[in-house]
Design a protein around this motif. Structure first.
Motif, short mmCIF file in Angstrom:
data_model
loop_
_atom_site.label_atom_id
_atom_site.label_comp_id
_atom_site.label_asym_id
_atom_site.label_seq_id
_atom_site.Cartn_x
_atom_site.Cartn_y
_atom_site.Cartn_z
N ILE A 49 0.82 -1.22 0.00
CA ILE A 49 0.00 0.00 0.00
C ILE A 49 0.85 1.27 0.00
O ILE A 49 0.41 2.32 0.44
CB ILE A 49 -1.02 0.03 1.16
N GLY A 50 2.05 1.15 -0.58
CA GLY A 50 2.79 2.36 -0.86
C GLY A 50 4.06 2.60 -0.10
O GLY A 50 4.30 2.03 0.98
N LEU A 51 4.89 3.47 -0.68
CA LEU A 51 6.13 3.89 -0.04
C LEU A 51 5.86 4.54 1.31
O LEU A 51 4.99 5.39 1.42
CB LEU A 51 6.85 4.91 -0.93
N PRO A 52 6.60 4.17 2.35
CA PRO A 52 6.40 4.81 3.65
C PRO A 52 6.50 6.33 3.58
O PRO A 52 5.72 7.04 4.22
CB PRO A 52 7.51 4.20 4.51
N ALA A 53 7.47 6.83 2.81
CA ALA A 53 7.64 8.28 2.71
C ALA A 53 6.43 8.95 2.06
O ALA A 53 6.02 10.05 2.46
CB ALA A 53 8.91 8.61 1.92
N LEU A 54 5.86 8.29 1.07
CA LEU A 54 4.67 8.84 0.40
C LEU A 54 3.47 8.81 1.32
O LEU A 54 2.70 9.77 1.40
CB LEU A 54 4.39 8.06 -0.88
N ARG A 55 3.28 7.72 2.04
CA ARG A 55 2.16 7.64 2.98
C ARG A 55 2.29 8.68 4.08
O ARG A 55 1.30 9.29 4.50
CB ARG A 55 2.07 6.23 3.56
N GLU A 56 3.52 8.88 4.54
CA GLU A 56 3.75 9.89 5.58
C GLU A 56 3.43 11.29 5.06
O GLU A 56 2.77 12.09 5.73
CB GLU A 56 5.20 9.82 6.06
N LYS A 57 3.89 11.59 3.86
CA LYS A 57 3.64 12.91 3.27
C LYS A 57 2.15 13.12 3.02
O LYS A 57 1.60 14.20 3.26
CB LYS A 57 4.43 13.07 1.99
N LEU A 58 1.46 12.10 2.53
CA LEU A 58 0.02 12.21 2.30
C LEU A 58 -0.72 12.43 3.61
O LEU A 58 -1.65 13.24 3.69
CB LEU A 58 -0.51 10.95 1.61
#
Length: 409
Positions: free
Chosen positions: A77-86
């Motif tokens: 369900i996605g890159l940790p960095a992308l999930r954090e930024k979202l």
């Protein structure tokens, strides 16, 4: 039953597959493309996408990902960095705190919606869906074994009202779907409407599926409202759905996301791990770069363009007698009521229904539109005004000529 008949019965498609049909948008797109390949100039008003090239920040992010060999699997369900930024971005714009474990990145918003239906709905559940609707909503609900309860909105400016929701409730109601800015109608839900529905959902313990994929594409002077920003207490019962596809002109890149309570996201993780696994790694890095850039430059180009396009389109449509359309407040659609022309004759040929009219527009006027039948509405068509300006003018001129040529008894 002989042996061949018995074998055919065993090898037939599933009941689930037999109940599926292709989306009207993709069907019309295929017909239009086939006509184009034969050498006919077709104006495609059916595509749900901007005529712009991809946002520069998305392009840069994808190119850098390629150059840095970002080709491997990411978490489902996605890159940790992308999930954090979202999570940070959604928290900022709603005023409601989200953590990374409350975000799932998906292969477009459509997968986010499907995941939500599959992990939240059971057979026998009912889901309130405003009609007309984006045809994927009721289809995905049925795939989950639940029942869509279609609520007409035509008489309420194509928006779901508290009274309409109350009238559709039953002991089996589990979820309410809200899509604003709306596809196919282009309407934007008003603040008080959302507040009233949020209060009801909160009191009844209902899930709200809040699809805001067009939130960045709103015509002046209208304003998009997020339901959690208005009613934060509903967070534990809400699935927010969003996408980069429409606002960044990357419909083919397939990157969307869902924000929901952590147990819901964990269930989506398990489901997605067994279906597609992760969305495209390149698209994820592109999205992350766009979020980090935090630029409004692309939106500042797109929205004034759409404002001008809408003004030009309304100038043409307002000249046509008996033609009305839904309030075009957001997204980039005009949802046109053509009921006054149904049953008429075009060059001696009777127009049977809205699908027949859409086919005639394609074959005779060489314009591709989306018939409202796929949206639960036999009286309307949807056109996109996000095409190039010259195509918009030429297409609307053809449309006006076609509609004016229809003879009524």
């Amino acid at each position: 039953m002989n042996k061949s008949e018995a074998t055919a019965s065993r090898l037939s498609l599933s009941n689930r597959a037999l109940g599926l049909s292709a989306p009207g948008t993709s069907s019309m797109r295929s017909k239009a493309n086939a006509l184009k390949e034969s050498g006919v100039k077709v104006i495609n008003f059916a595509a749900g996408e901007l005529s712009f090239d991809a946002c520069q920040d998305m392009r840069t992010g994808a190119i850098e990902a390629i150059e840095n060999a970002r080709n491997r699997y990411t978490p489902p369900i996605g890159l940790p960095a992308l999930r954090e930024k979202l999570a940070q971005r959604v928290s900022q714009r709603t005023g409601v705190t989200f953590a990374a474990n409350e975000v799932a990145v998906t292969a477009g918003a459509k997968q986010a919606l499907y995941n939500a239906c599959m992990v939240l709905l059971n057979p026998g559940d009912e889901v309130i869906v405003p009609s007309p609707y984006w045809e994927t909503f009721p289809t995905q609900i049925r795939l989950a074994g639940a029942t869509p309860v279609l609520v007409p909105t035509r008489d309420d400016d194509y928006r779901l009202t508290l009274e309409a929701v109350q009238g559709a409730l039953s002991e089996r109601t589990r979820m309410i779907v809200i899509n604003t800015p709306n596809n196919p109608t282009g309407t934007v839900y008003q603040r008080q409407q959302l507040l009233a529905i949020a209060q009801l959902a909160f009191e009844r313990g209902l899930w709200v599926m809040f699809d805001e994929c067009y939130r960045g594409l709103v015509r002046e002077p209208h304003e998009h409202h997020n339901i959690l920003a208005l009613f934060p207490a509903l967070k534990a019962q809400t699935v927010l759905i969003d996408s980069f596809s429409k606002s960044q002109a990357v419909t083919g890149w397939r990157v969307g996301y869902a924000c929901a309570p952590a147990p819901v996201i964990a269930a989506m993780h398990n489901l997605q791990g067994h279906t597609t696994s992760n969305p495209s790694s390149l698209s994820q890095y592109a999205a992350l770069n766009t979020l980090n850039a935090d630029s409004t430059q692309f939106a500042d180009q797109v929205n004034p363009f759409l404002q001008r396009q809408l003004h030009a389109a309304r100038t043409y449509l307002d000249r046509l007698e008996g033609i009305r359309y839904a309030p075009p407040e957001g997204a980039f659609y005009l949802y046109i009521d053509i009921a006054s022309r149904l049953g008429g004759y075009y060059r001696g040929q009777p127009i049977r229904d809205v699908d027949h009219l859409a086919d005639l527009l394609l074959t005779e006027a060489h314009i591709a539109v989306v018939p409202g039948s796929g949206c639960g509405d036999p009286h309307c068509i949807r056109i996109s005004y996000a095409v190039e300006y010259q195509e918009l003018i030429e297409g609307l001129s053809r449309f006006a000529q076609f509609m004016s040529a229809i003879v009524m008894d």
